[in-house]
Design an enzyme around this catalytic site. Structure first.
Site, PDB file in Angstrom:
ATOM      1  N   THR A   1       0.812  -1.231   0.000  1.00  0.00           N
ATOM      2  CA  THR A   1       0.000   0.000   0.000  1.00  0.00           C
ATOM      3  C   THR A   1       0.840   1.274   0.000  1.00  0.00           C
ATOM      4  O   THR A   1       0.286   2.365   0.035  1.00  0.00           O
ATOM      5  CB  THR A   1      -0.928   0.028   1.226  1.00  0.00           C
ATOM      6  N   LYS A   2       2.163   1.155  -0.018  1.00  0.00           N
ATOM      7  CA  LYS A   2       3.031   2.318   0.139  1.00  0.00           C
ATOM      8  C   LYS A   2       3.296   3.003  -1.205  1.00  0.00           C
ATOM      9  O   LYS A   2       2.984   2.457  -2.262  1.00  0.00           O
ATOM     10  CB  LYS A   2       4.346   1.904   0.796  1.00  0.00           C
TER      11      LYS A   2
END
Length: 408
Positions: free
Chosen positions: A199-200
């Site tokens: 998710t980064k």
């Protein structure tokens, strides 16, 4: 506003054909573990960050662990950090037999408050001078977490920590890429750590990078990330010296990043500025629509800090007065009904069972962190959001706020 059955997830990685082709290239090479692809990724990352050392690891958590170990954190020590973070930032302190010493946050940024940090270090200074030997463990490091991509006040933090000769680790998991002006976020302390979780801002699935300007720290991390062996895998299998001729000089860890993940990371790094630009445009639209709706005020809705160095990893709205999470929870429920995924960053660690019970902490021990948590809603913010999706999210936020206020 009518319900829409097409659910907009809170997060989604942006993977192009270039990433797919990069992985295929590695798969066809016949070499899957840490090798030339990872080494190239490290060189490219170091050049982009403007530091001499970038060391790839299999997660930001392992990077934090290696950083603290390299700085000499050990049993009985204490490490200062904010409770407003994910558990990995604190759990690595416990890996080393040390203890977290929590400090409250700045109410606007949710980052560690420099004033509270200074007060804490001054209050505890005797533990580092030996005047109260055995009473409290020394403060061995400070961890500055840049929440959501909003940079901490590193100038203030480093000025304070230098006074007490305490090293600073930057948890920059949310901070890619870097702004064109000013030092890259994560490079102003002694060690910086970035996350490449799914998710980064740079997403490879699992992975991370550690950066430092200190040669000795880099040597220690390089050694400890792969079993404490004095030769890395690529060297052992591509050197004239037989692969089995190596020495184990420390009891290290298994924290290396494989070439498959590094290949994705290289492409994502090259694309990171464009991905940030897309997120910035979405964040700007959120600001415009929510402000135009007339719901922005201290007691109702506050927008996140608008910092030019923001990586725009998270867009955290603050809703309600923070006395309790009633309005926040009602808005999340309504947004879910309307098909919009959300999250909360973060539930402070002093509320979590492990830290609460081990260190005898109460919710009001860190009142700013508690209020920030009660008010927090993170909206979707990723480059794959289309313009209609962004407009639908804005409509849903406005609808959810009005409905929740009426219900309240």
């Amino acid at each position: 506003m009518s319900l829409n059955t097409e659910f907009i997830p809170f997060a989604r990685p942006d993977i192009s054909e270039a990433e797919v082709e990069a992985v295929q290239r590695v798969l066809r090479s016949g070499w899957l573990t840490t090798a030339s692809e990872t080494a190239t990724f490290e060189r490219e990352f170091a050049a982009a960050a403007g530091v001499p050392h970038a060391l790839a690891v299999n997660s930001a958590t392992s990077g934090l662990h290696l950083a603290l170990e390299a700085l000499g954190v050990g049993p009985g020590d204490r490490v200062v950090l904010s409770p407003y973070t994910f558990t990995s930032t604190a759990e690595v302190i416990r890996y080393l037999g040390a203890d977290p010493l929590f400090v409250d946050v700045d109410p606007h940024t949710r980052n560690i408050c420099p004033t509270r940090l200074a007060e804490t270090l001054e209050r505890e200074k005797d533990s580092n001078t030996g005047e109260r030997a055995g009473h409290r463990g020394r403060i061995a490091a400070v961890i500055a977490v840049h929440i959501g991509g909003v940079p901490c006040d590193m100038a203030a933090i480093t000025m304070i920590t230098r006074r007490y000769q305490i090293p600073v680790v930057e948890d920059a998991a949310h901070c890619l890429p870097w702004p064109p002006d000013g030092p890259p976020v994560g490079t102003e302390g002694d060690v910086g750590i970035y996350s490449f979780y799914a998710t980064k801002p740079i997403a490879v699935g699992e992975g991370g990078m550690v950066v430092t300007r200190d040669d000795a720290t880099a040597r220690r991390i390089r050694l400890m990330r792969l079993h404490g062996i004095d030769r890395d895998v690529w060297n052992r299998y591509h050197s004239s010296t037989p692969s089995w001729q190596y020495d184990v000089v420390e009891a290290g860890y298994k924290y290396n990043l494989p070439d498959t993940a590094a290949a994705i990371g290289r492409v994502q790094l090259a694309r990171s500025a464009a991905l940030r630009s897309a997120r910035a445009q979405i964040a700007a639209r959120y600001r415009q629509r929510i402000t135009a709706a007339g719901i922005v005020d201290r007691a109702s809705v506050e927008l996140p800090v608008d910092d030019p160095r923001h990586s725009h990893h998270l867009f955290i709205l603050s809703v309600g007065d923070g006395a309790r999470p009633t309005l926040r929870d009602a808005m999340i429920a309504r947004l879910t009904e309307l098909g919009v995924g959300t999250s909360v960053h973060y539930r402070p660690l002093h509320l979590m069972t492990y830290y609460r019970t081990r260190y005898h902490l109460a919710p009001d021990d860190f009142p700013r962190a508690l209020v920030a948590y009660h008010r927090a809603i993170s909206l979707p913010l990723y480059s794959g959001l289309s313009e209609p999706m962004v407009e639908r999210i804005c409509d849903a936020v406005i609808d959810a706020h009005r409905a929740s206020m009426q219900d309240g």
